[in-house]
Design a protein around this motif. Structure first.
Motif, PDB file in Angstrom:
ATOM      1  N   ARG A 233      10.035   2.444   0.167  1.00  0.00           N
ATOM      2  CA  ARG A 233       9.132   1.368   0.571  1.00  0.00           C
ATOM      3  C   ARG A 233       8.224   1.053  -0.612  1.00  0.00           C
ATOM      4  NH1 ARG A 233       4.581   3.079   4.660  1.00  0.00           N
ATOM      5  NH2 ARG A 233       3.757   1.149   3.789  1.00  0.00           N
ATOM      6  N   ILE A 234       7.522  -0.039  -0.532  1.00  0.00           N
ATOM      7  CA  ILE A 234       6.564  -0.364  -1.572  1.00  0.00           C
ATOM      8  C   ILE A 234       5.187   0.099  -1.109  1.00  0.00           C
ATOM      9  CG2 ILE A 234       5.890  -2.683  -0.768  1.00  0.00           C
ATOM     10  CD1 ILE A 234       6.204  -3.528  -3.793  1.00  0.00           C
ATOM     11  N   SER A 235       4.301   0.370  -2.035  1.00  0.00           N
ATOM     12  CA  SER A 235       2.956   0.820  -1.681  1.00  0.00           C
ATOM     13  C   SER A 235       2.223  -0.242  -0.871  1.00  0.00           C
ATOM     14  CB  SER A 235       2.151   1.155  -2.933  1.00  0.00           C
ATOM     15  OG  SER A 235       2.522   2.403  -3.467  1.00  0.00           O
ATOM     16  N   GLY A 236       1.551   0.200   0.161  1.00  0.00           N
ATOM     17  CA  GLY A 236       0.715  -0.669   0.988  1.00  0.00           C
ATOM     18  C   GLY A 236      -0.453   0.155   1.462  1.00  0.00           C
ATOM     19  N   ARG A 237      -0.690   0.172   2.768  1.00  0.00           N
ATOM     20  CA  ARG A 237      -1.727   1.052   3.307  1.00  0.00           C
ATOM     21  C   ARG A 237      -1.389   2.508   3.029  1.00  0.00           C
ATOM     22  NH1 ARG A 237      -3.107  -1.547   9.298  1.00  0.00           N
ATOM     23  NH2 ARG A 237      -3.883  -3.565   8.525  1.00  0.00           N
TER      24      ARG A 237
ATOM     25  N   GLU B 191       0.211   4.760   0.337  1.00  0.00           N
ATOM     26  CA  GLU B 191       0.583   4.685  -1.066  1.00  0.00           C
ATOM     27  C   GLU B 191       1.850   5.473  -1.346  1.00  0.00           C
ATOM     28  OE1 GLU B 191      -2.449   5.638  -3.827  1.00  0.00           O
ATOM     29  OE2 GLU B 191      -3.846   4.104  -3.097  1.00  0.00           O
TER      30      GLU B 191
ATOM     31  N   SER C 125       8.034  -3.380   3.834  1.00  0.00           N
ATOM     32  CA  SER C 125       7.601  -4.060   2.611  1.00  0.00           C
ATOM     33  C   SER C 125       7.475  -5.567   2.746  1.00  0.00           C
ATOM     34  CB  SER C 125       8.592  -3.730   1.473  1.00  0.00           C
ATOM     35  OG  SER C 125       8.642  -2.334   1.237  1.00  0.00           O
TER      36      SER C 125
ATOM     37  N   ARG D 139       5.241  -7.498   3.985  1.00  0.00           N
ATOM     38  CA  ARG D 139       3.908  -8.043   3.693  1.00  0.00           C
ATOM     39  C   ARG D 139       3.602  -8.072   2.201  1.00  0.00           C
ATOM     40  NH1 ARG D 139       0.584  -8.547   8.205  1.00  0.00           N
ATOM     41  NH2 ARG D 139       1.375  -7.567  10.121  1.00  0.00           N
ATOM     42  N   HIS D 140       4.408  -7.388   1.428  1.00  0.00           N
ATOM     43  CA  HIS D 140       4.180  -7.317  -0.024  1.00  0.00           C
ATOM     44  C   HIS D 140       5.435  -7.772  -0.770  1.00  0.00           C
ATOM     45  CE1 HIS D 140       0.666  -4.897   1.086  1.00  0.00           C
ATOM     46  NE2 HIS D 140       1.484  -4.216   1.871  1.00  0.00           N
TER      47      HIS D 140
ATOM     48  N   GLU E   7       6.419 -10.449  -2.485  1.00  0.00           N
ATOM     49  CA  GLU E   7       6.404 -10.982  -3.857  1.00  0.00           C
ATOM     50  C   GLU E   7       6.356  -9.857  -4.882  1.00  0.00           C
ATOM     51  OE1 GLU E   7       4.366 -12.131  -1.527  1.00  0.00           O
ATOM     52  OE2 GLU E   7       4.648 -14.314  -1.395  1.00  0.00           O
ATOM     53  N   ASN E   8       5.523  -8.884  -4.611  1.00  0.00           N
ATOM     54  CA  ASN E   8       5.403  -7.734  -5.505  1.00  0.00           C
ATOM     55  C   ASN E   8       6.718  -6.968  -5.552  1.00  0.00           C
ATOM     56  OD1 ASN E   8       4.276  -5.768  -7.168  1.00  0.00           O
ATOM     57  ND2 ASN E   8       3.367  -4.643  -5.474  1.00  0.00           N
ATOM     58  N   ALA E   9       7.334  -6.770  -4.394  1.00  0.00           N
ATOM     59  CA  ALA E   9       8.607  -6.052  -4.336  1.00  0.00           C
ATOM     60  C   ALA E   9       9.693  -6.803  -5.101  1.00  0.00           C
ATOM     61  CB  ALA E   9       9.032  -5.863  -2.878  1.00  0.00           C
TER      62      ALA E   9
END
Length: 272
Positions: free
Chosen positions: A139-143, A145, A167, A169-170, A172-174
């Motif tokens: 997963r990508i870091s969110g709430r 880490e 991921s 919600r994030h 673009e970063n992913a």
């Protein structure tokens, strides 16, 4: 059925994907605690009519543990029904710790994960000989880490079959991190609510990953599969011979089967 907590994987949504063991336990358990925001109520049809059903979407971990402990100490069997498989992103680690501290016996019943259900829907194998032999679940870091050593761009460098959870919600970063290592045209599968009646699956180029996510307003329960194994969906598959497994190849031998050549040589030896 003994007085204990049974942490049961409910799978991604389709009640038919429950294991036989999970169904047997649900059919006799006294108490069912289930994440009602993530698990379809149809699964509750498998439970006893007089079972106590407790919804947990609005409860904290401490409240859930207190309920389970109290019921087990009252000599009841308790099912903690969780979506997917308990070994993945299920917060089961802290539940086990707290149950152990309270001397409450527990058992874990595995379930189908979304990445398995998605690959089945897509009719692909995520480990294709000569193409890709590694699956990364991340997963990508969110709430929550992600450790620095597991940063998405680092994992993407392997160009393995990458299953990206939690991921949307994030996105673009992913997408930016993935594009550092995967070509723009890499096919990815965007899988929304796999196993539910309103599921959506779309295969798009990696460069359109964020655009499609926003277009469909996907903000949760979305899994992304980024994999060379998706190439057949886009018409870029090598021949079956080039991607063939050695397991059932006529020239491959193992303890249960001699190779074709070995059988011929053995036959000649018998004629001598």
């Amino acid at each position: 059925m003994s007085s204990a907590v049974y942490i049961v994987g409910a799978g991604p949504g389709d009640p038919d994907l429950l294991t036989v063991k999970a169904q047997k336990i649900l059919a006799v358990a006294d108490v069912i605690l289930f994440a009602d925001s993530l698990i379809p109520e149809e699964i509750l049809h498998l439970c006893r009519e007089d079972a106590e059903i407790i919804r947990t979407a609005n409860k904290t971990l401490e409240e859930i543990i207190a309920l389970m402990v109290a019921r087990v100490r009252s000599h009841k069997s308790v099912v903690r029904l969780q979506n997917g498989d308990p070994s993945l992103y299920s917060a089961v680690h802290e539940q086990m710790q707290l149950l152990a501290e309270a001397n409450i016996p527990f058992e874990i019943i595995p379930g189908i994960s979304a990445f398995q259900a998605a690959s089945a829907k897509l009719k692909i194998e995520l480990t294709v000989p000569g193409l890709v032999q590694t699956i990364i679940l991340t997963r990508i870091s969110g709430r929550t880490e992600v450790p620095a050593r597991e940063e998405l761009a680092t994992l993407a460098a392997h160009q393995a079959s990458l299953c990206l959870y939690l991921s949307a919600r994030h996105i673009e970063n992913a997408q930016a991190k993935l594009l550092e290592h995967y070509p723009d045209e890499t096919p990815i599968a965007i899988c929304y609510r796999i196993g539910w009646p309103d599921e959506k699956i779309m295969v798009v180029p990696l460069s359109e990953m964020a655009e499609y996510t926003h277009k469909e307003n996907l903000i949760r329960t979305t899994l992304y599969l980024i994999s060379p194994a998706l190439s057949p969906v886009k018409g870029r598959c090598a021949t079956p011979h080039q991607r063939r497994s050695r397991l059932y190849h006529p020239e491959h031998s193992h303890i249960f089967r001699s190779s074709h050549h070995e059988e011929i040589e053995t036959g000649f030896d018998k004629l001598k």
